[in-house]
Design a protein around this motif. Structure first.
Motif, PDB file in Angstrom:
ATOM      1  N   ASP A 172      24.964  56.170  87.311  1.00  0.00           N
ATOM      2  CA  ASP A 172      24.165  55.709  86.176  1.00  0.00           C
ATOM      3  C   ASP A 172      25.004  54.967  85.140  1.00  0.00           C
ATOM      4  O   ASP A 172      24.589  53.935  84.608  1.00  0.00           O
ATOM      5  N   VAL A 173      26.200  55.479  84.850  1.00  0.00           N
ATOM      6  CA  VAL A 173      27.052  54.834  83.848  1.00  0.00           C
ATOM      7  C   VAL A 173      27.407  53.410  84.280  1.00  0.00           C
ATOM      8  O   VAL A 173      27.389  52.469  83.472  1.00  0.00           O
ATOM      9  N   ILE A 178      26.585  47.562  83.582  1.00  0.00           N
ATOM     10  CA  ILE A 178      26.376  46.200  84.088  1.00  0.00           C
ATOM     11  C   ILE A 178      25.063  45.604  83.578  1.00  0.00           C
ATOM     12  O   ILE A 178      25.006  44.433  83.184  1.00  0.00           O
ATOM     13  N   LEU A 179      23.996  46.420  83.584  1.00  0.00           N
ATOM     14  CA  LEU A 179      22.659  45.896  83.276  1.00  0.00           C
ATOM     15  C   LEU A 179      22.197  46.151  81.850  1.00  0.00           C
ATOM     16  O   LEU A 179      21.184  45.590  81.431  1.00  0.00           O
ATOM     17  N   GLY A 180      22.893  47.014  81.114  1.00  0.00           N
ATOM     18  CA  GLY A 180      22.456  47.335  79.769  1.00  0.00           C
ATOM     19  C   GLY A 180      21.833  48.711  79.701  1.00  0.00           C
ATOM     20  O   GLY A 180      21.654  49.388  80.723  1.00  0.00           O
ATOM     21  N   HIS A 186      15.631  49.444  84.451  1.00  0.00           N
ATOM     22  CA  HIS A 186      16.457  49.399  85.666  1.00  0.00           C
ATOM     23  C   HIS A 186      15.723  50.037  86.840  1.00  0.00           C
ATOM     24  O   HIS A 186      15.746  49.515  87.960  1.00  0.00           O
ATOM     25  N   PHE A 187      15.072  51.160  86.591  1.00  0.00           N
ATOM     26  CA  PHE A 187      14.359  51.841  87.676  1.00  0.00           C
ATOM     27  C   PHE A 187      13.131  51.054  88.121  1.00  0.00           C
ATOM     28  O   PHE A 187      12.817  51.005  89.310  1.00  0.00           O
TER      29      PHE A 187
END
Length: 206
Positions: A172-173, A178-180, A186-187
């Motif tokens: 998760d970190v 990478i994506l914010g 994200h999910f």
């Protein structure tokens, strides 16, 4: 010998608080890095009070793992032989992804145990887990033989589903780095991507 006394409300509350705190500590530090002092502090209890409910760190860890194995196997059990094969597998992918969204600590607890050689759940891995995976891999192979799925190795397909879905909990970190920070986005994006990926891979050529 008299039957055990029913749990009082305070006992249930404290037991759940200990298990919830232990899930935080074990998922972050692994079994070897976790201590009873850390778990007690996280639960808001003294160490002697914690030991009244659980005699050892091992007992707390075993209690968490015993409940986790059933939770982990249930999404695969739901694969329906009467369903449409591609959609059944895509639905399984999305169930596993949703589990990573809702239960990230449990996913990391399981991953930590596996990375240590699974000393406390080897019986379940070689027993219930292996039997269920073999059963569902057999179902996938039947679907393939009937031309309803692309001919991909069934066991490695299941492994790939675990890898692509549990990544979002266990790393998760890295994903947020990478994506914010917007975890829900994200999910949602991952669900769209993985559903498209597996539909494309599994749909037989015409």
């Amino acid at each position: 010998m008299p039957p055990p006394a029913p749990q009082t409300r305070i006992r249930r509350r404290n037991t759940l608080a200990i298990l919830d705190a232990a899930l935080d500590v074990f998922s972050e530090r692994g079994f070897g890095g976790a201590t009873l002092d850390q778990i007690a502090q996280q639960a808001g209890l003294s160490k002697p009070n914690l030991l009244y409910y659980f005699p050892s760190k091992q007992a707390i860890h075993a209690s968490l793992l015993s409940g986790l194995m059933k939770t982990w196997l249930d999404p695969l059990r739901m694969l329906d032989p009467a369903g449409e094969p591609v959609e059944e597998i895509v639905a399984y992918v999305l169930r596993k992804l949703e589990m990573s969204r809702r239960l990230p600590r449990e996913s990391r607890l399981f991953a930590n145990e596996i990375l240590q050689g699974a000393p406390r759940i080897q019986d379940q891995i070689y027993g219930d887990l292996r039997s269920l995976v073999d059963e569902k891999a057999g179902l996938i192979q039947i679907w393939q033989e009937r031309g309803r799925l692309a001919p991909l190795d069934a066991h490695h397909m299941i492994f790939s589903i675990w890898a692509t879905t549990q990544h979002y909990a266990d790393f998760d970190v890295q994903v947020r780095g990478i994506l914010g920070p917007d975890r829900d986005a994200h999910f949602a994006d991952a669900a769209t991507f993985l559903a498209g990926l597996y539909r494309a891979a599994l749909t037989p050529a015409r």
